[in-house]
Design a protein around this motif. Structure first.
Motif, PDB file in Angstrom:
ATOM      1  N   VAL A  61     -12.162 -28.064   5.215  1.00  0.00           N
ATOM      2  CA  VAL A  61     -13.270 -28.229   5.929  1.00  0.00           C
ATOM      3  C   VAL A  61     -14.232 -26.929   6.095  1.00  0.00           C
ATOM      4  O   VAL A  61     -13.799 -25.978   6.248  1.00  0.00           O
ATOM      5  CB  VAL A  61     -12.647 -28.301   7.656  1.00  0.00           C
ATOM      6  N   GLY A  62     -15.485 -27.546   5.800  1.00  0.00           N
ATOM      7  CA  GLY A  62     -16.599 -26.609   5.546  1.00  0.00           C
ATOM      8  C   GLY A  62     -17.652 -26.682   6.602  1.00  0.00           C
ATOM      9  O   GLY A  62     -17.815 -27.610   7.273  1.00  0.00           O
ATOM     10  N   TYR A  63     -18.256 -25.277   7.085  1.00  0.00           N
ATOM     11  CA  TYR A  63     -19.040 -25.107   7.846  1.00  0.00           C
ATOM     12  C   TYR A  63     -19.780 -23.750   7.769  1.00  0.00           C
ATOM     13  O   TYR A  63     -19.327 -22.999   7.130  1.00  0.00           O
ATOM     14  CB  TYR A  63     -18.682 -25.452   9.462  1.00  0.00           C
ATOM     15  N   ILE A  64     -21.072 -23.736   8.126  1.00  0.00           N
ATOM     16  CA  ILE A  64     -21.996 -22.539   7.680  1.00  0.00           C
ATOM     17  C   ILE A  64     -21.522 -21.837   9.145  1.00  0.00           C
ATOM     18  O   ILE A  64     -22.099 -21.919  10.145  1.00  0.00           O
ATOM     19  CB  ILE A  64     -23.241 -22.933   7.539  1.00  0.00           C
TER      20      ILE A  64
ATOM     21  N   SER B 121     -15.665 -32.331   5.803  1.00  0.00           N
ATOM     22  CA  SER B 121     -14.535 -32.244   5.029  1.00  0.00           C
ATOM     23  C   SER B 121     -15.135 -32.009   3.607  1.00  0.00           C
ATOM     24  O   SER B 121     -16.149 -32.532   3.311  1.00  0.00           O
ATOM     25  CB  SER B 121     -13.485 -33.333   5.239  1.00  0.00           C
ATOM     26  N   VAL B 122     -14.296 -31.189   2.708  1.00  0.00           N
ATOM     27  CA  VAL B 122     -14.635 -31.137   1.555  1.00  0.00           C
ATOM     28  C   VAL B 122     -13.460 -31.226   0.648  1.00  0.00           C
ATOM     29  O   VAL B 122     -12.383 -30.735   0.880  1.00  0.00           O
ATOM     30  CB  VAL B 122     -14.989 -29.524   1.130  1.00  0.00           C
TER      31      VAL B 122
ATOM     32  N   ILE C 221     -17.076 -25.409  16.295  1.00  0.00           N
ATOM     33  CA  ILE C 221     -16.991 -26.328  15.575  1.00  0.00           C
ATOM     34  C   ILE C 221     -16.122 -27.628  16.461  1.00  0.00           C
ATOM     35  O   ILE C 221     -15.034 -26.802  17.175  1.00  0.00           O
ATOM     36  CB  ILE C 221     -16.685 -26.389  14.266  1.00  0.00           C
ATOM     37  N   ASP C 222     -16.239 -28.808  16.280  1.00  0.00           N
ATOM     38  CA  ASP C 222     -15.538 -29.675  16.748  1.00  0.00           C
ATOM     39  C   ASP C 222     -14.019 -29.755  15.964  1.00  0.00           C
ATOM     40  O   ASP C 222     -13.751 -30.600  14.982  1.00  0.00           O
ATOM     41  CB  ASP C 222     -16.030 -30.902  16.569  1.00  0.00           C
ATOM     42  N   ASN C 223     -12.921 -28.676  16.229  1.00  0.00           N
ATOM     43  CA  ASN C 223     -11.847 -28.526  15.452  1.00  0.00           C
ATOM     44  C   ASN C 223     -10.869 -29.803  15.643  1.00  0.00           C
ATOM     45  O   ASN C 223     -10.406 -30.057  14.655  1.00  0.00           O
ATOM     46  CB  ASN C 223     -11.084 -27.440  16.303  1.00  0.00           C
ATOM     47  N   ARG C 224     -10.953 -30.615  16.851  1.00  0.00           N
ATOM     48  CA  ARG C 224     -10.353 -31.729  16.835  1.00  0.00           C
ATOM     49  C   ARG C 224     -10.579 -32.806  15.979  1.00  0.00           C
ATOM     50  O   ARG C 224      -9.794 -33.542  14.970  1.00  0.00           O
ATOM     51  CB  ARG C 224     -10.204 -32.283  18.164  1.00  0.00           C
ATOM     52  N   GLY C 225     -11.994 -33.036  15.884  1.00  0.00           N
ATOM     53  CA  GLY C 225     -12.595 -34.130  15.257  1.00  0.00           C
ATOM     54  C   GLY C 225     -12.354 -33.464  13.467  1.00  0.00           C
ATOM     55  O   GLY C 225     -11.941 -34.454  12.782  1.00  0.00           O
ATOM     56  N   ALA C 226     -12.542 -32.345  13.214  1.00  0.00           N
ATOM     57  CA  ALA C 226     -12.300 -31.772  11.636  1.00  0.00           C
ATOM     58  C   ALA C 226     -11.093 -32.114  11.237  1.00  0.00           C
ATOM     59  O   ALA C 226     -10.940 -32.684  10.068  1.00  0.00           O
ATOM     60  CB  ALA C 226     -12.986 -30.538  11.642  1.00  0.00           C
ATOM     61  N   MET C 227     -10.108 -31.694  11.946  1.00  0.00           N
ATOM     62  CA  MET C 227      -8.530 -31.801  11.657  1.00  0.00           C
ATOM     63  C   MET C 227      -8.254 -33.321  11.671  1.00  0.00           C
ATOM     64  O   MET C 227      -7.519 -33.717  10.696  1.00  0.00           O
ATOM     65  CB  MET C 227      -7.825 -30.977  12.442  1.00  0.00           C
ATOM     66  N   THR C 228      -8.664 -34.109  12.482  1.00  0.00           N
ATOM     67  CA  THR C 228      -8.188 -35.507  12.599  1.00  0.00           C
ATOM     68  C   THR C 228      -8.954 -36.247  11.240  1.00  0.00           C
ATOM     69  O   THR C 228      -8.196 -37.000  10.574  1.00  0.00           O
ATOM     70  CB  THR C 228      -9.010 -36.133  13.796  1.00  0.00           C
ATOM     71  N   THR C 229     -10.280 -36.037  11.093  1.00  0.00           N
ATOM     72  CA  THR C 229     -10.739 -36.563   9.691  1.00  0.00           C
ATOM     73  C   THR C 229      -9.956 -35.995   8.447  1.00  0.00           C
ATOM     74  O   THR C 229      -9.863 -37.037   7.555  1.00  0.00           O
ATOM     75  CB  THR C 229     -12.260 -35.992   9.588  1.00  0.00           C
ATOM     76  N   MET C 230      -9.517 -34.810   8.475  1.00  0.00           N
ATOM     77  CA  MET C 230      -8.911 -34.574   7.338  1.00  0.00           C
ATOM     78  C   MET C 230      -7.311 -35.090   7.176  1.00  0.00           C
ATOM     79  O   MET C 230      -7.013 -35.590   6.034  1.00  0.00           O
ATOM     80  CB  MET C 230      -8.326 -32.892   7.325  1.00  0.00           C
TER      81      MET C 230
ATOM     82  N   VAL D 147      -0.153 -29.439   5.687  1.00  0.00           N
ATOM     83  CA  VAL D 147      -1.689 -29.235   6.119  1.00  0.00           C
ATOM     84  C   VAL D 147      -1.548 -27.805   6.670  1.00  0.00           C
ATOM     85  O   VAL D 147      -0.652 -27.588   7.351  1.00  0.00           O
ATOM     86  CB  VAL D 147      -1.974 -30.362   7.285  1.00  0.00           C
ATOM     87  N   CYS D 148      -2.740 -27.156   6.317  1.00  0.00           N
ATOM     88  CA  CYS D 148      -2.703 -25.692   6.683  1.00  0.00           C
ATOM     89  C   CYS D 148      -3.934 -25.277   7.855  1.00  0.00           C
ATOM     90  O   CYS D 148      -4.991 -26.252   7.461  1.00  0.00           O
ATOM     91  CB  CYS D 148      -2.873 -24.670   5.459  1.00  0.00           C
ATOM     92  N   ALA D 149      -3.759 -24.380   8.385  1.00  0.00           N
ATOM     93  CA  ALA D 149      -4.736 -24.157   9.608  1.00  0.00           C
ATOM     94  C   ALA D 149      -5.810 -23.291   9.143  1.00  0.00           C
ATOM     95  O   ALA D 149      -6.948 -22.882   9.554  1.00  0.00           O
ATOM     96  CB  ALA D 149      -4.157 -23.606  10.817  1.00  0.00           C
ATOM     97  N   SER D 150      -5.730 -22.683   7.634  1.00  0.00           N
ATOM     98  CA  SER D 150      -6.988 -22.067   7.191  1.00  0.00           C
ATOM     99  C   SER D 150      -6.732 -22.083   5.632  1.00  0.00           C
ATOM    100  O   SER D 150      -5.433 -22.199   5.010  1.00  0.00           O
ATOM    101  CB  SER D 150      -6.716 -20.550   7.795  1.00  0.00           C
TER     102      SER D 150
END
Length: 642
Positions: A247-250, A281-282, A112-121, A201-204
């Protein structure tokens, strides 16, 4: 038939079953003949470095040149040298290779795009909830994904001119303990002038649960006092209170993408170097948002109850397995207990392949061999060239087989009937010493249910106990034999002669059954010692002794009477068998002498006598007669040489 190798390390003792599940889904959709071979270790849970060596050796089992594509996920391994070594082996194959969630030179990337997902959050926290001060609870610093997420957070803070320091970051693991300890520690600094953050902000999601738990115990309320976010959208995010923004993904989508990428490469289609599964993001209660999605607590409760019932039933089956193997006397018996005791396995077939040294103590051993009791005889790096299929069981047909030797995975595990099959390979080892591997065909269900670790642990413990029991039995036998065995040749000594031959003679005397007594004397020992040295003489004696031992049947008693003299006492030996035995011994000794390029002829003289238990002759009388007969042959040889 194409083959995909999936090389992965479990998260603690758990299998990442989403990867193979997604790969198999894409294979089935394609309709192509592709099979999946999974090489899985579970080294992340143990802090015993030697144990982990034994786990990671499973990656050395396959010849990766035999595969058409390779997928690798070793992100949980905390030893960079292990990851680098395996990655280099993969690169050298020249086969298309994919790295899951870790960018490696020479590999395609899927994740997944970790950078984009964390930035969005963090952008959501900044823009919607007006957060300006942050604490960051992050995973292990050696983890690639964690570093990407950490860097994204720092870049965001710099871009928005928000103040932060390295003390605002707490690194440990992706576990609950990281969030709990990290928040507790940072909260303890508030008395020293630190300020409570607007958001943690947590990494998991696991870390987020730890933060929420620690905050509650310290009297804080989320999101009233500060927001908390997680990452990964595990079930705990939706069912914890408060529900955790994440952050959710299948996860299966990542495995699906891996297989899709390989299929397109094989078809000659252009592909991207970096490939991302969808992530979003959820936003839930822990940041003050109200999600439109509804969580079905009733369904969740039912699933949890059924899972607990199923788990209890499985654990009872494991207990039954442990009880059943208590009286097993062989690896095959232990192996057969698994399908019999654990019907919940629901796989197609299982195999146990072992280092042939596991059967060392099954031999008819006549002399002490120190190397047999040394575990260093087992491989630590790589596997033996030849291994024994100790057990092979087809679950559907109820057939078990084994007792064959193989020197590679294929064709043994080459299922050519159809595609879409999977084989899971797991290591068997005594700490760092590899003893073999365990194979399951069609194992995705077992990986999803997380059943296999307990079964494997019981199997290895039983094999270790049996092996140690056999080793102890061997050592006790050798200790007992030290009194009655000749140290150099392994034949019985004079004490052994007194204990065994004398009692056998008395027994046969009572029963009126006759024996054959042979007296064997090596020719020209003095000549050999004087002209070539005593090392040659000892070697010659050993050749004679080992040949005698090899030609003695069950019930025969071979004795080194002293120096170059041997006595053999045989039951059920007629004249024809006797002559065949002596001729075979002479021929074998001649061949051994030639093979060793001995600078002299190696021969022996023999005399034999049948007892007559109806007479008053003693054992010593028959030994003397055999000796005299032997001497007559030796005299004839000297006369012929003259």
């Amino acid at each position: 038939m194409k083959k995909i190798a999936l090389i992965m390390d479990g998260w603690k003792r758990f299998f990442t079953y989403a990867w193979p599940a997604g790969i198999l889904q894409r294979i089935q959709e394609s309709g192509e003949d592709i099979n999946l071979y999974i090489f899985n270790s579970s080294g992340d849970w143990s802090w015993d470095a030697d144990f982990n060596i034994g786990e990671y050796n499973i990656y050395k089992l396959p010849d990766l040149n035999d595969f058409d594509g390779i997928v690798m996920d070793l992100n949980n391994i905390r030893y960079p040298e292990v990851v680098n070594e395996i990655a280099e082996i993969v690169r050298k194959t020249g086969k298309p290779a994919i790295s899951i969630s870790n960018k490696l030179p020479g590999f395609y990337y899927v994740g997944i795009d970790n950078r984009g997902a964390m930035t969005t959050m963090v952008e959501h926290l900044y823009s919607v909830h007006n957060c300006r001060r942050f604490w960051f609870m992050m995973g292990p610093q050696s983890n690639y994904e964690n570093n990407i997420r950490t860097n994204a957070l720092k870049e965001f803070m710099q871009r928005h001119h928000l103040s932060y320091s390295e003390n605002d970051f707490y690194f440990e693991s992706y576990e609950f303990s990281c969030g709990y300890r990290g928040f507790t520690y940072m909260a303890s600094q508030l008395d020293k002038g630190a300020q409570l953050p607007d958001a943690v902000v947590c990494a998991s999601d696991n870390i987020a649960v730890g933060v929420l738990n620690a905050a509650e115990k310290l009297g804080y309320k989320v999101p009233d006092d500060f927001c908390v976010t997680g990452f990964d959208n595990f079930d705990k995010a939706a069912f914890y209170s408060p529900k955790i923004t994440t952050v959710g993904y299948i996860r299966e989508d990542i495995g699906y993408l891996c297989a899709d990428l390989l299929i397109r490469i094989w078809d000659g289609q252009p592909v991207e170097k970096y490939n991302y599964a969808d992530a979003k993001s959820v936003y839930w209660d822990s940041c003050g948002c109200k999600s439109e999605s509804v969580v079905d607590q009733e369904k969740r409760s039912k699933e949890q109850i059924l899972y607990e019932i199923e788990t209890i039933d499985f654990e009872e089956q494991v207990l039954g397995l442990e009880y059943a193997i208590l009286n097993c006397t062989s690896i095959k018996e232990i192996s057969a207990c698994i399908p019999a005791c654990i019907p919940a396995l629901k796989c197609d077939a299982m195999y146990i392949v072992l280092d042939e040294h596991m059967n060392d103590f099954h031999q008819d051993l006549n002399y002490f061999n120190p190397s047999l009791i040394d575990d260093e005889k087992f491989h630590i790096h790589r596997y033996p060239e030849k291994m024994s299929v100790e057990f092979a069981y087809d679950m559907k047909e109820g057939k078990n087989s084994g007792n064959c030797t193989i020197d590679s995975l294929f064709p043994m595990f080459d299922y050519a009937e159809k595609g879409g099959m999977d084989f899971l390979f797991m290591p068997l080892h005594f700490r760092q010493h590899t003893i073999g591997y365990f194979v399951i065909r069609n194992a995705v269900y077992l990986m999803e249910k997380q059943y296999l670790f307990k079964v494997l642990n019981v199997l290895i413990s039983a094999m270790r106990n049996l092996y140690e029991k056999e080793k102890l039995g061997y050592m006790n036998k050798m200790l007992a034999d030290m009194n009655v065995k000749d140290a150099m040749t392994g034949l019985y000594n004079r004490l052994g002669f007194q204990k065994l031959v004398c009692s056998l003679f008395d027994e046969k005397k009572v029963k009126g059954e006759n024996l054959l007594i042979m007296f064997v004397d090596m020719d020209k020992l003095k000549y050999i010692n004087d002209n070539f040295g005593h090392d040659y003489g000892d070697n010659a004696i050993n050749i004679i002794a080992k040949t005698i031992m090899a030609h003695c049947g069950k019930g025969d008693i071979p004795v080194r009477n002293g120096g170059d003299e041997f006595i053999i006492v045989c039951e059920n030996m007629n004249q024809e068998k006797y002559e065949h035995m002596i001729n075979s011994m002479r021929e074998e000794i001649t061949q051994k002498a030639k093979a060793q390029n001995l600078p002299f002829d190696l021969t022996f003289s023999v005399g034999a006598v049948y007892t007559d238990m109806t007479t008053d002759k003693t054992l010593d009388d028959y030994i003397r007669i055999a000796d005299e007969t032997m001497y007559e042959e030796k005299t004839r040889k000297k006369a012929n040489r003259t």
